[in-house]
Scaffold this active site. Sequence first.
Site, PDB file in Angstrom:
ATOM      1  N   GLU A 189      -6.627  -7.362  -0.645  1.00  0.00           N
ATOM      2  CA  GLU A 189      -7.905  -7.572   0.251  1.00  0.00           C
ATOM      3  C   GLU A 189      -9.025  -7.340   0.494  1.00  0.00           C
ATOM      4  O   GLU A 189      -9.647  -6.043   0.570  1.00  0.00           O
ATOM      5  CB  GLU A 189      -6.398  -6.506   1.549  1.00  0.00           C
ATOM      6  CG  GLU A 189      -5.552  -6.812   1.720  1.00  0.00           C
ATOM      7  CD  GLU A 189      -5.007  -5.876   2.332  1.00  0.00           C
ATOM      8  OE1 GLU A 189      -5.669  -4.928   3.674  1.00  0.00           O
ATOM      9  OE2 GLU A 189      -3.637  -6.332   3.228  1.00  0.00           O
TER      10      GLU A 189
ATOM     11  N   GLU B  51       0.986  -1.014   0.122  1.00  0.00           N
ATOM     12  CA  GLU B  51       0.538   0.420  -0.176  1.00  0.00           C
ATOM     13  C   GLU B  51       0.699   1.490  -0.034  1.00  0.00           C
ATOM     14  O   GLU B  51       0.632   1.869   0.737  1.00  0.00           O
ATOM     15  CB  GLU B  51      -1.427   0.189   1.117  1.00  0.00           C
ATOM     16  CG  GLU B  51      -2.022  -1.189   1.276  1.00  0.00           C
ATOM     17  CD  GLU B  51      -2.895  -0.745   2.417  1.00  0.00           C
ATOM     18  OE1 GLU B  51      -3.336  -0.351   2.969  1.00  0.00           O
ATOM     19  OE2 GLU B  51      -3.657  -1.978   1.695  1.00  0.00           O
TER      20      GLU B  51
END
Length: 824
Positions: free
Chosen positions: A254, A183
């Site tokens: 995710e 991320e």
Amino acid sequence: MQLLWRNWLVAVALLVGMVVVAGGANVTYDGRSLIIDGERKMLFSGSIHYPRSTPDMWPSLISKAKEGGIDVIETYVFWNIHEPQPGQYDFSGRHDIVAFMKEIQAQGLYACLRIGPYIEAEWTYGGFPFWLHDVPGIVYRSDNEPFKFYMQNFTTKIVNLIKSEGLYASQGGPIILSQIENEYQNKEKAFGEKGPPYVRWAAKMAVELGTGVPWIMCKQDDAPDPIINTCNGMRCGETWKGPNAPNKPSIWTEDWTSFYQVYGESALLRSAEDMAYHVALFIARKNGTFINYYMYHGGTNFGRSAAEFMITGYYDQAPLDEYGLLRQPKWGHLKELHAAVKLCLEAILSAFPTMHSLGPLQEAYVFSGDSGTKCAAFLVNRYNSGESVTVQFQNLTYQLPPKSISILPDCKIVAFNTAKVSTQFNTRTYRPVFKFDSAEKWEQFQEVIPQFDATTVRSQTLLEQTNTTKDVSDYLWYTASWEQESEEQQQAKLSVQSLGHVLHAFVNGNLVGYGHGQFRNTTFTVESKVALNKGTNQISLLSATVGLPNSGAFLERRSLGVRSVMIQDSQGLKNFTDFSWGYQVGLLGEKLQIYTSEGAKSGDWSRLSSSTQQFTWYKSIFDAPNGDDPIALNMGSMGKGEAWVNGQSIGRYWVSFHTPEGVPSQTWYNVPRSFLKPEDNVLVLFEEEIGNPLNITIDTISITKVCAHVTESNPPPVISWRKYGTSKDHKPSKRQKHGRRPKVYLNCPPRSNISKILFASFGSPSGNCDDYATGLCHSSNSKAIVEKACLGKKKCTIAYSYKKFGRDPCPGLHKSLLVDVLCG
């Protein structure tokens, strides 16, 4: 000419996708999917983090995931547990990543290894070992040579370890994907010109390690080729831009099954229906062929592993709860979804879908190969409220509930609707099996409040906490001593500003103030009136961290602890910020290790006092409960601290920090059975605040109640489409009907049977499995029919059928069947 030939080969490789072969499975990809040994794959994955459970739990967790339709187990790699000091490695016990990977392989599943090595993951310091903080000139996650050196060193260590055990798919192992970074795009702009080169370096470094499987970067739209960019979030079918190249597949790394929880806040509950809807939408709209549930089992933040303000339980609302029990209906509804999607495999993997409008907010996504022999459709209703919508698709009529997707494996018959839950609900029960309710069962040890003269670490200013403790303890004592020149005792005002997380203030041995921050607002000020002596005065400030920060740019610059100290008295305002301070890292009990069997012998333990005090260590003995149900400590009578069982920390507790609803964020704390001996287990607590250990209990956790509710509009169980003579990926050879009608299916946990029918109604029962009542329409023999079918059995099935209940109790009305039973 040779250079042109080499460039042409590179271009072809990028066009058809990344190809990596090294003697085992051939893992490739293109714009449709991952391809393993030439076969396209639709893969459902589940996150299970090996250090958040115990090795004896791993086989059961992986088996339950597989039974739920999971194909891949995903995990991060946790740098700070594997390299606690530079060059010193630990891969034992809960840290044994090799054993975890081999268990995945033994059960016939694939693995996704997210090396990072920055992971965030609500794990203290984002997974970084704190010693990185002391590397001269280091800037984490940037084009910074010191950081890149240690990042590459650890990444290489892990890759070489995995290679040495033959665990990459290219070697015949289970690992089909690896991840580098995590991320990063969220914070990349903060690093300016040092950001993009770091991304390119990380990608190049990873690929050159030669794992033989593709690499991914999550939430990194500009992931360099051949790295696959992927999505994280709850609504990737709506929010994600998609792959950054046409030759890369759509991967959702995710899909958050709930969300992390912090002290002072309530759990975020995400419904099974919402999860199923967004997974199906990702497949239909984004051509998704790899979906990972984060978390499938969350587990426990043992010890001091939780990031700042994170509770000890992690993603308890996942399909497998903190203890590894099935959380229904989430687990079962997703299992049905997976089975329905896999009925469509040949159509989904052979073509990209075409979209057909069915209404203002309704559409059909149709997968149909060039031959036209296989067809699957996803009928989507994006309208989020109101009644079901009627749509026409290929000359047939379908009812779509609000915010739902119907899956038609043959473009005709509905096998699954995301909003129609047919699987059972269950209820988790805590049963006290041991009470610590006698003072004779406890001993206590009083923590010492240090004064300035007893300290050896000194500074002429207030020191930053983590740089002083080096994260060996949550606790740092700040002490000072000064002379008060007034003729008599006088009142003054003490003001202490803290950067986080908790502060206890003592003046002349008396507690005068307490305060704490909260998640994302860690700074606070403690102000209190104090009595100052004539002559010498002592101030002792205990600053406590509740995990280290785990996210954001420039993590190495974060500061915690006491920032300023002021005292206002009759003579004016005195600034003690730049003053002679003495420091004690950690607690005396920690130094003595009185939470261990050997260390406990060195403590000055005494009988439990009738008056409770702060900063008290408590010790008791208990035997392991019979059976194999999970175990938890009910800490509802305590305040804040940490708990150990047989020297192993089960984590921090903070029961006194309530949610807006006025209840603790977490009351029960997991005690793995592998931590226990049959007899004489040692429980040690450190209590910062005022707690009552006499009300602590040891509870066993089990599923005691199951319930199911189906209507006439529920699709039949997906098993009704069961294929015979299937391949590993469920490709059909022929279809057999299997009672195509809705069913109530009830299944008690192992070693228990249906012992009582609490409620049964065929007709129009009101409410749902949480709160129900008999409606105006009710078949009077409902309970008798269910008792005959289910009582005394581990599992039973009751079909939605007028014939089953003798007659239609109310012709012309919509009916349902609701059954709630006890397991015992």
